[in-house]
Design a protein around this motif. Structure first.
Motif: not given
Length: 530
Positions: A479-495
């Motif tokens: 995805h666009d946040d691969y190896h970027q600071p944007g790879d945050e927990i807020s963007k995780i699809d937990f289900p």
């Protein structure tokens, strides 16, 4: 009669469904939930863990967290009673010195030596003269080396450029590596490359040159490091080059102008006292794989081991990134996979405590150094705790918390890679587990050795596959946040993280309890075994 036949068929169908699903497997899968996923990932992907870089504070914190979890659920430490498998790893830096007429030049400002070109032995030399050889070209109609004896000389050349009229002003003076090889083949003492980019060195180059080279001290690596030193190559900026040329009352600009006006080389010996040296510096790195072991219940099968892996490391902090957020939290890469392993381990541990443990043994292993080149899994494959011959399969989880643009409309999917590369049995078992229990879309577009992304070779499963051990790699795409600071927990699809982890769990349940281990019926190149 038709009605009775329909009723009987329905009962039979229901009976087949019941047989396909194992009630115990379903019962103990209930702890694999979005809430438990959040519990683990909110810790592992927090700013406090500083991006979990290998050999750094955040990486050690993650290792300690995983160890504590394995211990709390009753898994055994299989490394002589411990949960850590230490990796013999060091950071190699490079000490560099260059002096001109006794005056020291400043590394990374006036010059640099590429760390990867310095062997363990390093180099040191001094000379009283430098041969300036212009553009370092040897072609029809123009030869900077015509009539020159290069053997034993220190030769200085421009990194790029071409004096011919057709090439004036263009940066196309041949590949610098080819130029260096030509000089090396002619037994020069050293090469000095004039590189104007040093005058305003880009941050990414400076960061690379300052970074240490992380190396595992395997026999292969040590033999390579101890190999002969190649021809020393020193890159200098224009100010340093002009210092070298000073005794000849020349400058770079003057020599370029002369060559351009005459169309002939301006090669010449420069009398100048110059010394240079470079050597490796070594610093021990704390790095470990974290292993939790669940012994099988069947005396005849417990020596066979299923290995479930994810890498807990990420890339840490990048100080030169734009914006205020410089921590690469790695929530998806691979905090999500690590979280999956923790939940799957918990589910199997609960099953064993209830007397429903797997027949075969399971090794739950989170590895380090994946981002440095699959180092942790390579170390395990070279120094396994359990014999590789007894390892029936590796299920590897690397990014299962998000999705990619190709599945933006429906995230109920996972890429599977490698499942049919070595074993038709494993491919069948994995797909049947999905059909019986999870029912998500299995995307196999990257499941080939010629995929230009080379995903089959880019995660930890490959260090098992290269030894002939069947593997399945579970992956949600880039995805666009691969190896970027944007790879945050807020963007995780937990289900979906939990659902993908359940697929791995159910596949593991089938493998760990099957009558036979998956048969390896294919060679590494994909051809059928006889």
């Amino acid at each position: 009669m038709k009605r009775q036949f329909l009723y009987t068929s329905l009962v039979l169908l229901m009976g087949c469904t019941a047989v396909a699903q194992n009630r115990d497997a379903i019962k103990f899968s209930q702890s694999i939930t979005k809430d438990h996923a959040y519990k683990h990932l909110s810790v592992l992907a927090s700013d406090e863990y500083e991006g979990r870089n290998t050999g750094k504070k955040g990486g050690w914190m993650a290792a300690d967290y995983i160890k504590a979890h394995f211990k709390s659920i009753g898994l055994k430490g299989p490394v002589k009673g411990d949960y850590f498998q230490p990796i013999d790893m060091v950071n190699y830096g490079t000490s560099q010195i260059l002096t001109i007429e006794g005056q020291p030049a400043e590394p990374l400002k006036d010059f640099y030596i590429m760390p990867s070109t310095v062997s363990e032995k390093g180099f040191a030399f001094n000379t009283g003269s430098v041969l300036f050889a212009g553009y370092g070209l040897n072609k029809e109609g123009y030869n900077d080396y015509e009539g020159l004896n290069l053997g034993g000389k220190t030769v200085m050349i421009f990194r790029a450029g071409d004096p011919s009229a057709a090439s004036a002003g263009k940066n196309n003076g041949g590949n610098i590596n080819n130029k260096i090889k030509y000089l090396s083949d002619n037994k020069v003492q050293a090469v000095i490359v004039i590189d104007p980019t040093i005058d305003a060195m880009p941050d990414n180059l400076k960061n690379y040159l300052q970074s240490e080279q992380m190396v595992m001290k395997t026999k292969e690596n040590l033999d390579r490091m101890a190999g002969p030193q190649g021809t020393p190559v020193i890159y200098v900026g224009t100010t340093t080059a002009n210092q070298i040329l000073k005794a000849s009352k020349n400058t770079i600009d003057a020599l370029k102008k002369k060559i351009a006006e005459t169309g002939k080389p301006a090669s010449q010996d420069i009398t100048v006292a110059l010394t240079a040296s470079a050597k490796k510096t070594e610093a021990k790195v704390r790095a470990e794989n974290v292993l939790g072991f669940l012994e099988g219940s069947d005396p005849k099968l417990k020596n066979e081991v299923l290995v479930i892996t994810a890498h807990y490391d990420h890339i840490g902090i990048t100080p030169d990134v734009k914006g205020d957020d410089k921590i690469n939290n790695g929530a998806d890469d691979d905090g999500s996979g690590t979280t999956g392993v923790l939940m799957i381990a918990d589910a199997f541990a609960k099953a064993k405590k209830a007397g429903k443990g797997p027949k075969r043994s399971i090794l739950f292993m989170t590895v380090t150094g994946e981002e440095k080149g699959l180092l942790g899994s390579e170390w395990y494959s070279e120094y396994p705790i359990f014999p590789l011959a007894n390892t029936i399969t590796n299920l590897n989880i690397d990014m299962i918390g998000r999705g990619d643009k190709d599945h933006a409309a429906d995230n109920n999917f996972v890429y599977i890679i490698g499942s049919d590369m070595l074993s038709s049995d494993l491919d069948r078992i994995g797909k049947k587990a999905n059909k019986d229990y999870v029912k998500m879309s299995l995307d196999e577009r990257y499941n080939n050795r010629t995929d230009p992304n080379r995903f089959y070779y880019r995660s930890d499963h490959y260090n098992f596959a290269k030894h002939g051990i069947p593997v399945i790699f579970y992956f949600n795409g880039v995805h666009d946040d691969y190896h970027q600071p944007g790879d945050e927990i807020s963007k995780i699809d937990f289900p979906m993280l939990a659902k993908r982890a359940k697929l791995v769990y159910f596949t593991a349940w089938e493998l760990a309890n099957a009558a036979k281990r998956p048969v390896v019926d294919k060679n590494e190149d994909g051809t059928r075994k006889n």
